[in-house]
Design a protein around this motif. Structure first.
Motif, PDB file in Angstrom:
ATOM      1  N   PRO A 191       0.822  -1.216   0.000  1.00  0.00           N
ATOM      2  CA  PRO A 191       0.000   0.000   0.000  1.00  0.00           C
ATOM      3  C   PRO A 191       0.852   1.260   0.000  1.00  0.00           C
ATOM      4  O   PRO A 191       1.815   1.360   0.775  1.00  0.00           O
ATOM      5  N   PRO A 192       0.525   2.228  -0.861  1.00  0.00           N
ATOM      6  CA  PRO A 192       1.357   3.434  -0.993  1.00  0.00           C
ATOM      7  C   PRO A 192       1.611   4.158   0.314  1.00  0.00           C
ATOM      8  O   PRO A 192       2.712   4.673   0.542  1.00  0.00           O
ATOM      9  N   ARG A 193       0.626   4.212   1.206  1.00  0.00           N
ATOM     10  CA  ARG A 193       0.833   4.950   2.450  1.00  0.00           C
ATOM     11  C   ARG A 193       1.890   4.279   3.321  1.00  0.00           C
ATOM     12  O   ARG A 193       2.638   4.963   4.020  1.00  0.00           O
ATOM     13  N   ILE A 194       1.967   2.950   3.266  1.00  0.00           N
ATOM     14  CA  ILE A 194       3.005   2.249   4.022  1.00  0.00           C
ATOM     15  C   ILE A 194       4.366   2.478   3.374  1.00  0.00           C
ATOM     16  O   ILE A 194       5.373   2.677   4.058  1.00  0.00           O
ATOM     17  N   VAL A 195       4.402   2.472   2.037  1.00  0.00           N
ATOM     18  CA  VAL A 195       5.659   2.749   1.338  1.00  0.00           C
ATOM     19  C   VAL A 195       6.181   4.126   1.725  1.00  0.00           C
ATOM     20  O   VAL A 195       7.372   4.285   2.030  1.00  0.00           O
TER      21      VAL A 195
END
Length: 292
Positions: A191-195
């Motif tokens: 997920p982009p927010r975790i990246v």
């Protein structure tokens, strides 16, 4: 699989700080303090947040689930010098994490480098484990055999040889251009927010070097990790689309287990299976720990 489903918000989890010697490890937890401990170890390059879905599932089932930002990852546990990342120290941290929760015996779940540490821990301390679950990482002896006999597996482990070069080279490569190469590691599967949070944390001064010191301090070019026969019930999950750890090493792992063993291939997933296929992975983990 083009993208991962965003996991449940980690904000609903307990945020803890665990003191180990002079270090302070940030951690996430779920479930009653009276529950059997399930300790989850992340890999590279990720943090405790990567286990969000599994923490919720285990906590809701009545276990005390704990995921820790390990040595080099937590800002308060980031010593300078590769000598501080030797395997015996990483294994000692695992024991300290469990003892911080008052657990004599516990379930251990781990991925990637956390998995390497878990195989060594299970070898050295089988009496402390109720069960072992490893995602992605084959038994080190199986990986060593595969790398020696399978040209494809040897080639796919080239990133380890690169990371082990002199300090600074890999760090510069991974973080240049707004960490473009580090972002590419996730292959749009996380997920982009975790990246974004992970990139931010690994861009802190000294953070990338500290995490790469796991490679520099705990292995050699022959992947000689001191893991022996495994005598605790073991579940090993391997993602069919893992780009680095191949099926030959995964299938050889069975030859190093002297206990109940299950090998499960997770279709359509890679090394990030805990976030790519959270429901399937959580169900497999729960089934394993509930039987032990």
């Amino acid at each position: 699989m083009e993208s991962a489903v965003a996991p449940t918000d980690a904000a609903a989890l307990e945020e803890l700080t665990i003191a180990v010697g002079g270090h302070h490890h940030t951690a996430l937890a779920a479930g009653p303090e009276s529950g059997e401990l399930v300790l989850l170890l992340h890999g590279w390059p990720e943090f405790a947040e990567s286990w969000t879905e599994q923490l919720h599932a285990l906590g809701e089932a009545g276990y005390r689930a704990l995921a820790v930002d390990q040595r080099g990852y937590a800002a308060g546990a980031r010593p300078d010098g590769v000598e501080h990342y030797a395997l015996d120290l990483l294994v000692g941290d695992v024991l300290a994490f469990a003892e911080s929760q008052g657990a004599d015996r516990f379930h251990l779940i781990a991925r990637d480098w956390g998995g390497m540490v878990a195989w060594v821990f299970a070898t050295a301390h089988p009496d402390r484990l109720r069960s072992l679950t490893v995602l992605s990482t084959p038994h080190p002896a199986a990986l060593r055999q595969a790398a020696a006999t399978d040209d494809g597996q040897f080639h796919d482990l080239g990133y380890i040889r690169f990371f082990r070069r002199e300090e600074g080279k890999a760090e510069k490569y991974l973080l240049r251009g707004e960490a473009a190469q580090l972002r590419a590691v996730y292959s749009r599967r996380v997920p982009p927010r975790i990246v974004e949070r992970t990139v931010e944390r690994l861009s802190e001064p000294g953070a990338m070097t500290a995490t790469l010191n796991w490679y520099r301090g705990a292995t050699n070019d022959e992947f000689d990790i001191p893991a022996g026969r495994i005598k605790v019930p073991t579940l090993y999950l391997w993602g069919r689309e893992d780009p680095y750890l191949g099926q030959s090493a995964a299938e050889l792992t069975v030859h190093h287990i002297d206990a109940e063993y299950r090998f499960q291939i997770v279709e359509g997933a890679s090394q990030w299976m805990a976030m790519e296929a959270p429901d399937e992975v959580s169900a497999l983990l729960l089934d394993h720990v509930q039987r032990h």
